[in-house]
Design an enzyme around this catalytic site. Structure first.
Site, PDB file in Angstrom:
ATOM      1  N   SER A  59      -1.218   5.133  15.627  1.00 28.59           N
ATOM      2  CA  SER A  59      -0.661   4.652  14.363  1.00 28.59           C
ATOM      3  C   SER A  59      -1.083   5.473  13.150  1.00 28.59           C
ATOM      4  O   SER A  59      -0.437   5.398  12.107  1.00 28.59           O
ATOM      5  CB  SER A  59      -1.028   3.183  14.138  1.00 28.59           C
ATOM      6  OG  SER A  59      -2.414   3.059  13.919  1.00 28.59           O
ATOM      7  N   HIS A  98      -6.303   1.809   9.209  1.00 26.61           N
ATOM      8  CA  HIS A  98      -5.047   2.114   8.521  1.00 26.61           C
ATOM      9  C   HIS A  98      -5.317   2.493   7.063  1.00 26.61           C
ATOM     10  O   HIS A  98      -6.425   2.333   6.567  1.00 26.61           O
ATOM     11  CB  HIS A  98      -4.077   0.945   8.584  1.00 26.61           C
ATOM     12  CG  HIS A  98      -3.349   0.853   9.892  1.00 26.61           C
ATOM     13  ND1 HIS A  98      -2.519  -0.178  10.202  1.00 26.61           N
ATOM     14  CD2 HIS A  98      -3.332   1.672  10.973  1.00 26.61           C
ATOM     15  CE1 HIS A  98      -2.012  -0.005  11.418  1.00 26.61           C
ATOM     16  NE2 HIS A  98      -2.505   1.113  11.900  1.00 26.61           N
ATOM     17  N   ASP A 125       1.448  -3.618   7.362  1.00 23.64           N
ATOM     18  CA  ASP A 125       0.697  -4.346   8.389  1.00 23.64           C
ATOM     19  C   ASP A 125       0.812  -5.868   8.311  1.00 23.64           C
ATOM     20  O   ASP A 125       0.125  -6.557   9.059  1.00 23.64           O
ATOM     21  CB  ASP A 125      -0.780  -3.960   8.314  1.00 23.64           C
ATOM     22  CG  ASP A 125      -1.036  -2.539   8.755  1.00 23.64           C
ATOM     23  OD1 ASP A 125      -0.176  -1.963   9.442  1.00 23.64           O
ATOM     24  OD2 ASP A 125      -2.116  -2.010   8.420  1.00 23.64           O
TER      25      ASP A 125
END
Length: 182
Positions: A59, A98, A125
């Site tokens: 990701s 992230h 998210d």
């Protein structure tokens, strides 16, 4: 050999077994306590409960690849859009790495609402947050990435995905501890 001979042999073998057992305990105890001291020192210095994490998914590509190790630090500086953070979501055991894409500071308080997204993901998210949760708060953040080592975390990934490898490594370390001459 007789009763006396068997007893003497039993005592000799017991001493050898006992010596091997004590030696193994000392070596393994030293290894475990050293690892714990190093870990706790990192926690103290970085002010993060999890100072080192492994990237487990794609990701964050191309910036971070699966298997990279990230070093984290919690600082008193404000979290800003663009920072790479590691956070926990209520109901999930595995932390997520992230990028912060939005930060909203609430007036009058030092509270902030944080929104994250993986660099390689199309959507933010919010779908991964706890049910009904639209933002992260500071208590969800484990740390901010301050450095990384590429590919070094593959050992952790392999041992997690193939548990037999973990047992083989632990067995090999135990055998090494028993047979070392130190």
């Amino acid at each position: 050999m007789g009763l006396i001979g068997d007893s003497v042999e039993s005592i000799r073998s017991f001493k050898i077994k006992s010596l091997v057992y004590v030696t193994m305990q000392c070596n393994l105890g030293l290894i475990v306590s050293s690892a714990l001291i190093i870990w706790k020192s990192l926690v103290y210095v970085t002010r993060s409960d999890s100072p080192v994490v492994v990237v487990l998914s794609e990701s964050m590509e191309p910036g971070f690849k699966r298997g990279d190790i990230l070093f984290l630090r919690m600082s008193k500086d404000s979290i800003r859009a663009g920072d790479i953070v590691v956070f926990n979501v209520d109901g999930r055991d595995i932390p997520i790495v992230h990028r912060v894409i939005e930060v909203h500071e609430q007036e009058g308080t030092r509270e902030v609402d944080i929104l994250t997204k993986g660099d390689n993901n199309d959507l933010d998210d919010r779908v991964m947050y706890a049910r009904g949760q639209r933002w992260l708060q500071k208590q969800h953040i484990l740390g901010r990435a301050i450095g990384f080592l590429p590919y070094v975390g593959w050992a952790t990934i392999i041992m997690t995905e193939q548990p037999i490898v973990k047992f083989l490594v632990i067995g090999a370390l135990g055998l090494l501890a028993i047979t070392s001459k130190d």
